[in-house]
Design a protein around this motif. Structure first.
Motif, PDB file in Angstrom:
ATOM      1  N   THR A   1       0.835  -1.203   0.000  1.00 25.65           N
ATOM      2  CA  THR A   1       0.000   0.000   0.000  1.00 25.65           C
ATOM      3  C   THR A   1       0.870   1.253   0.000  1.00 25.65           C
ATOM      4  O   THR A   1       0.631   2.201  -0.760  1.00 25.65           O
ATOM      5  CB  THR A   1      -0.920   0.009   1.233  1.00 25.65           C
ATOM      6  OG1 THR A   1      -1.779  -1.137   1.195  1.00 25.65           O
ATOM      7  CG2 THR A   1      -1.775   1.268   1.270  1.00 25.65           C
ATOM      8  N   ALA A   2       1.901   1.253   0.843  1.00 23.59           N
ATOM      9  CA  ALA A   2       2.759   2.432   0.964  1.00 23.59           C
ATOM     10  C   ALA A   2       3.485   2.740  -0.339  1.00 23.59           C
ATOM     11  O   ALA A   2       3.474   3.888  -0.822  1.00 23.59           O
ATOM     12  CB  ALA A   2       3.769   2.209   2.092  1.00 23.59           C
ATOM     13  N   VAL A   3       4.131   1.737  -0.942  1.00 23.22           N
ATOM     14  CA  VAL A   3       4.935   2.009  -2.141  1.00 23.22           C
ATOM     15  C   VAL A   3       4.060   2.210  -3.373  1.00 23.22           C
ATOM     16  O   VAL A   3       4.424   2.981  -4.270  1.00 23.22           O
ATOM     17  CB  VAL A   3       5.989   0.912  -2.372  1.00 23.22           C
ATOM     18  CG1 VAL A   3       6.997   0.907  -1.233  1.00 23.22           C
ATOM     19  CG2 VAL A   3       5.366  -0.457  -2.540  1.00 23.22           C
ATOM     20  N   ALA A   4       2.902   1.547  -3.438  1.00 22.86           N
ATOM     21  CA  ALA A   4       1.997   1.786  -4.565  1.00 22.86           C
ATOM     22  C   ALA A   4       1.487   3.220  -4.534  1.00 22.86           C
ATOM     23  O   ALA A   4       1.416   3.896  -5.574  1.00 22.86           O
ATOM     24  CB  ALA A   4       0.836   0.794  -4.519  1.00 22.86           C
ATOM     25  N   ALA A   5       1.136   3.701  -3.338  1.00 17.44           N
ATOM     26  CA  ALA A   5       0.667   5.085  -3.209  1.00 17.44           C
ATOM     27  C   ALA A   5       1.774   6.068  -3.609  1.00 17.44           C
ATOM     28  O   ALA A   5       1.513   7.080  -4.281  1.00 17.44           O
ATOM     29  CB  ALA A   5       0.205   5.345  -1.782  1.00 17.44           C
ATOM     30  N   LYS A   6       3.010   5.774  -3.211  1.00 18.06           N
ATOM     31  CA  LYS A   6       4.125   6.654  -3.571  1.00 18.06           C
ATOM     32  C   LYS A   6       4.317   6.679  -5.088  1.00 18.06           C
ATOM     33  O   LYS A   6       4.491   7.761  -5.677  1.00 18.06           O
ATOM     34  CB  LYS A   6       5.406   6.187  -2.890  1.00 18.06           C
ATOM     35  CG  LYS A   6       6.648   6.978  -3.310  1.00 18.06           C
ATOM     36  CD  LYS A   6       7.902   6.423  -2.675  1.00 18.06           C
ATOM     37  CE  LYS A   6       9.160   7.061  -3.270  1.00 18.06           C
ATOM     38  NZ  LYS A   6       9.235   8.521  -3.035  1.00 18.06           N
ATOM     39  N   LEU A   7       4.312   5.504  -5.732  1.00 16.54           N
ATOM     40  CA  LEU A   7       4.490   5.462  -7.185  1.00 16.54           C
ATOM     41  C   LEU A   7       3.408   6.250  -7.895  1.00 16.54           C
ATOM     42  O   LEU A   7       3.654   6.873  -8.928  1.00 16.54           O
ATOM     43  CB  LEU A   7       4.493   4.011  -7.665  1.00 16.54           C
ATOM     44  CG  LEU A   7       5.740   3.184  -7.344  1.00 16.54           C
ATOM     45  CD1 LEU A   7       5.501   1.710  -7.637  1.00 16.54           C
ATOM     46  CD2 LEU A   7       6.950   3.693  -8.124  1.00 16.54           C
ATOM     47  N   TRP A   8       2.200   6.235  -7.347  1.00 16.44           N
ATOM     48  CA  TRP A   8       1.086   6.973  -7.944  1.00 16.44           C
ATOM     49  C   TRP A   8       1.146   8.471  -7.644  1.00 16.44           C
ATOM     50  O   TRP A   8       0.331   9.229  -8.129  1.00 16.44           O
ATOM     51  CB  TRP A   8      -0.245   6.398  -7.444  1.00 16.44           C
ATOM     52  CG  TRP A   8      -0.957   5.596  -8.493  1.00 16.44           C
ATOM     53  CD1 TRP A   8      -1.127   5.913  -9.802  1.00 16.44           C
ATOM     54  CD2 TRP A   8      -1.626   4.342  -8.305  1.00 16.44           C
ATOM     55  NE1 TRP A   8      -1.843   4.946 -10.461  1.00 16.44           N
ATOM     56  CE2 TRP A   8      -2.171   3.961  -9.555  1.00 16.44           C
ATOM     57  CE3 TRP A   8      -1.815   3.499  -7.210  1.00 16.44           C
ATOM     58  CZ2 TRP A   8      -2.894   2.785  -9.738  1.00 16.44           C
ATOM     59  CZ3 TRP A   8      -2.525   2.334  -7.395  1.00 16.44           C
ATOM     60  CH2 TRP A   8      -3.065   1.976  -8.639  1.00 16.44           C
ATOM     61  N   GLY A   9       2.085   8.896  -6.819  1.00 21.95           N
ATOM     62  CA  GLY A   9       2.246  10.313  -6.540  1.00 21.95           C
ATOM     63  C   GLY A   9       1.441  10.826  -5.370  1.00 21.95           C
ATOM     64  O   GLY A   9       1.087  12.015  -5.333  1.00 21.95           O
ATOM     65  N   ALA A  10       1.168   9.992  -4.395  1.00 19.56           N
ATOM     66  CA  ALA A  10       0.358  10.399  -3.249  1.00 19.56           C
ATOM     67  C   ALA A  10       1.059  11.472  -2.434  1.00 19.56           C
ATOM     68  O   ALA A  10       2.290  11.475  -2.287  1.00 19.56           O
ATOM     69  CB  ALA A  10       0.080   9.187  -2.357  1.00 19.56           C
ATOM     70  N   ASP A  11       0.265  12.408  -1.882  1.00 19.12           N
ATOM     71  CA  ASP A  11       0.802  13.342  -0.902  1.00 19.12           C
ATOM     72  C   ASP A  11       0.712  12.699   0.481  1.00 19.12           C
ATOM     73  O   ASP A  11       0.256  11.561   0.618  1.00 19.12           O
ATOM     74  CB  ASP A  11       0.081  14.689  -0.951  1.00 19.12           C
ATOM     75  CG  ASP A  11      -1.420  14.595  -0.679  1.00 19.12           C
ATOM     76  OD1 ASP A  11      -1.862  13.659   0.039  1.00 19.12           O
ATOM     77  OD2 ASP A  11      -2.170  15.459  -1.176  1.00 19.12           O
ATOM     78  N   ARG A  12       1.130  13.408   1.505  1.00 20.01           N
ATOM     79  CA  ARG A  12       1.215  12.814   2.834  1.00 20.01           C
ATOM     80  C   ARG A  12      -0.157  12.389   3.347  1.00 20.01           C
ATOM     81  O   ARG A  12      -0.314  11.306   3.920  1.00 20.01           O
ATOM     82  CB  ARG A  12       1.872  13.785   3.812  1.00 20.01           C
ATOM     83  CG  ARG A  12       2.229  13.163   5.174  1.00 20.01           C
ATOM     84  CD  ARG A  12       3.054  14.131   6.010  1.00 20.01           C
ATOM     85  NE  ARG A  12       3.568  13.492   7.220  1.00 20.01           N
ATOM     86  CZ  ARG A  12       2.935  13.457   8.384  1.00 20.01           C
ATOM     87  NH1 ARG A  12       1.739  14.036   8.497  1.00 20.01           N
ATOM     88  NH2 ARG A  12       3.473  12.854   9.438  1.00 20.01           N
ATOM     89  N   GLU A  13      -1.144  13.204   3.169  1.00 16.62           N
ATOM     90  CA  GLU A  13      -2.486  12.876   3.662  1.00 16.62           C
ATOM     91  C   GLU A  13      -3.042  11.644   2.951  1.00 16.62           C
ATOM     92  O   GLU A  13      -3.637  10.765   3.566  1.00 16.62           O
ATOM     93  CB  GLU A  13      -3.428  14.066   3.473  1.00 16.62           C
ATOM     94  CG  GLU A  13      -4.862  13.824   3.928  1.00 16.62           C
ATOM     95  CD  GLU A  13      -4.988  13.514   5.418  1.00 16.62           C
ATOM     96  OE1 GLU A  13      -5.900  12.737   5.791  1.00 16.62           O
ATOM     97  OE2 GLU A  13      -4.178  14.048   6.203  1.00 16.62           O
ATOM     98  N   GLN A  14      -2.850  11.568   1.643  1.00 16.54           N
ATOM     99  CA  GLN A  14      -3.325  10.407   0.891  1.00 16.54           C
ATOM    100  C   GLN A  14      -2.586   9.135   1.316  1.00 16.54           C
ATOM    101  O   GLN A  14      -3.195   8.071   1.451  1.00 16.54           O
ATOM    102  CB  GLN A  14      -3.122  10.657  -0.606  1.00 16.54           C
ATOM    103  CG  GLN A  14      -4.036  11.733  -1.182  1.00 16.54           C
ATOM    104  CD  GLN A  14      -3.637  12.149  -2.582  1.00 16.54           C
ATOM    105  OE1 GLN A  14      -2.445  12.139  -2.924  1.00 16.54           O
ATOM    106  NE2 GLN A  14      -4.601  12.523  -3.400  1.00 16.54           N
ATOM    107  N   LEU A  15      -1.281   9.255   1.560  1.00 17.88           N
ATOM    108  CA  LEU A  15      -0.516   8.090   1.957  1.00 17.88           C
ATOM    109  C   LEU A  15      -0.933   7.605   3.344  1.00 17.88           C
ATOM    110  O   LEU A  15      -1.078   6.401   3.580  1.00 17.88           O
ATOM    111  CB  LEU A  15       0.976   8.411   1.919  1.00 17.88           C
ATOM    112  CG  LEU A  15       1.872   7.230   1.531  1.00 17.88           C
ATOM    113  CD1 LEU A  15       3.143   7.713   0.862  1.00 17.88           C
ATOM    114  CD2 LEU A  15       2.216   6.374   2.725  1.00 17.88           C
TER     115      LEU A  15
END
Length: 494
Positions: A181-195
């Motif tokens: 979940t953490a790395v998929a969100a990062k690859l998609w460009g998540a900001d801190r709140e989204q992550l």
């Protein structure tokens, strides 16, 4: 009669969630050793996946949930012609990598296989890269994949160091879900709140029980559970990026949070302990430690706690060959974790049962001088009753030093010893192996063998020219890091 209720004040996110999110968003991977090890890990994991494609019980689970579904910029499943939405592609990639229990391993208070997270990483990276190219933008690079691997390994591995999920009956794939979940969100460009939102949903999502890994219920779900978890990580990351609100005290909420609902039986009852002792423990800060110390399964497709037992059995094979009827007993000396997880007597019902049986995984190389994936199949087991006869002569004992060195962060040994006693009063040497060839202490020996394993697995699926092309793509660290993800994934299509 008056009633009391809690004040409905929304809290800050649990500090554990913030710690993971800040690591993923802010850490820069500078360890050359970690990045190079990640490249070998990726090669090995995909090779294991290719080998798994030879088994119909695995391949029957692959493909879109709805037959005939097509997806623009669909993520590719290496070794197949499938192009799927990233959620199902993550499921399939994770499934094939994990199927034969031949990919990397991490051993601590909790056990697991951090390369399971490649399902999410490759599916999201491939989909995004193709989408970017279609829009005229630059694709992600394999360096992005390697960095995501280092982070996923670190999240799963550091959480595993001092936190035993298995002791409360939870499967280690909870950590795959969180890391993916953490790395998929990062690859998609998540900001801190989204992550943070994505991570909170991973913890409250409901977690797998270890039922399918243990007698009498051991079965093939253990081979696809990690694929399911890494796929769920992609799904939850996507939901968070669409703006879904988070659950700030997902871990710590009294009565309803993860700690009270699912983690409360560890060390008697966490609900009776002070607040600080109820929380996840972090032995070390997040960095690149786990990738640098990851364990590779090189010699045998066997549960990792048995790797050194298999190596010892192969060494003893010339001394016991064709003397099975002369054997009085066999003593297996091991560590406490091996006894808890894979020491097993009685009937073995299926391949999944056999590859989690220390005695079976020792008996086969004693008899045949080798252990490979086919040796777990029903047909092979039925054809060789001498395996079970040998199992019946085995005694498993713990060496406390082996157990201590297993948990020592400076050693991290996985020791086993095998000794065979004959009816005439003679015996073999007590062959002890403390560090498997896939251990960091044996990297110089292990990496050439890992590359040979990779080439061998490539040849099971691809023609020689395609094998050579893939080997060339993977051969140089600098060139590999600069390689576009979509080009790399295209090389693995049937």
């Amino acid at each position: 009669m008056s009633a009391t209720s809690e004040v409905n004040q929304r809290p800050d996110y649990d500090l554990e969630l913030q710690r993971i999110a800040d690591y993923v968003l802010n850490y820069r991977v500078e360890s050359k050793e970690a990045l190079e090890t990640a490249r070998y890990c990726l090669m090995d994991s995909l090779g294991c996946g290719l080998l798994a494609l030879r088994f119909p019980e695995c391949t029957k689970l692959l493909g879109p949930w709805v037959e005939g579904t097509t997806v623009p910029c669909g993520a590719r499943v290496p070794g197949t012609s499938l192009r799927l939405d990233p959620v199902k592609a993550a499921w399939d990639i994770g499934c094939v990598i994990r199927w034969l229990d031949y990919n990397d391993t991490w051993l601590a208070a909790e056990w697991g296989h951090p390369s399971d997270n490649l399902g999410a990483i490759l599916a999201v990276a491939d989909h995004l890269s193709q989408k970017r190219v279609a829009q005229g933008d630059t694709p992600l690079l394999m360096l992005d994949v390697l960095e995501a691997m280092v982070m996923a390994h670190e999240i799963q591995g550091v959480l595993a160091l001092d936190n035993s999920f298995n002791r409360v009956g939870l499967d280690h794939v909870v950590l795959v879900k969180v890391a993916s979940t953490a790395v998929a969100a990062k690859l998609w460009g998540a900001d801190r709140e989204q992550l943070l939102s994505a991570l909170s949903h991973a913890w409250v999502d409901g977690q797998s029980l270890r039922t399918y890994r243990h007698a009498p219920n051991a079965g093939s779900r253990k081979s696809w559970a990690a694929g399911d978890a890494t796929s769920r990580g992609v799904c939850l990351a996507n939901i968070a990026l669409r703006g879904e609100m988070g659950i700030p005290s997902a871990l710590s909420a009294r009565q309803w949070g993860f700690y009270d609902v699912l983690f409360s039986h560890s060390n008697k009852d966490l609900r009776l302990k002070p607040e600080a002792e109820r929380r996840l423990r972090f032995q070390r800060s997040f960095g690149s430690y786990v990738m640098e110390n990851i364990l590779f399964k090189i010699s045998f497709p066997a549960e990792f706690h048995a790797q050194t037992a298999c190596e010892a059995a192969v060494a003893l094979y010339p001394d016991v060959k064709n003397r099975w009827d002369e054997i009085d007993k066999i003593v297996l000396t091991t560590h406490d974790s091996a006894i808890r997880i894979i020491s097993k007597t009685g009937d073995l019902a299926n391949p999944a049962d056999r590859d989690h049986c220390l005695q079976y995984m020792t008996a086969v190389p004693l008899i045949f001088g080798a252990l490979n994936a086919e040796h777990y199949e029903d047909s092979f087991h039925r054809a060789h009753p001498e395996i079970d006869r040998l199992r019946e002569k085995m005694t498993v004992v713990e060496d406390r030093r082996y157990s201590q060195d297993y948990h020592d962060p400076d050693k991290r040994s996985i020791a086993n010893a095998v000794q065979v006693f004959f009816k005439d009063g003679t015996c073999t040497d007590n062959v002890a192996v403390e560090y498997p060839v896939g251990h960091r202490r044996r990297r110089d020996d292990g990496i050439p063998l890992l590359i040979e394993k990779f080439k061998r697995h490539l040849s099971t699926r691809f023609p020689p020219r395609q094998c050579q092309y893939i080997e060339q793509l993977c051969s140089d660290q600098a060139g590999f890091e600069a390689l576009p993800v979509d080009r790399f994934m295209a090389a693995w299509v049937i």
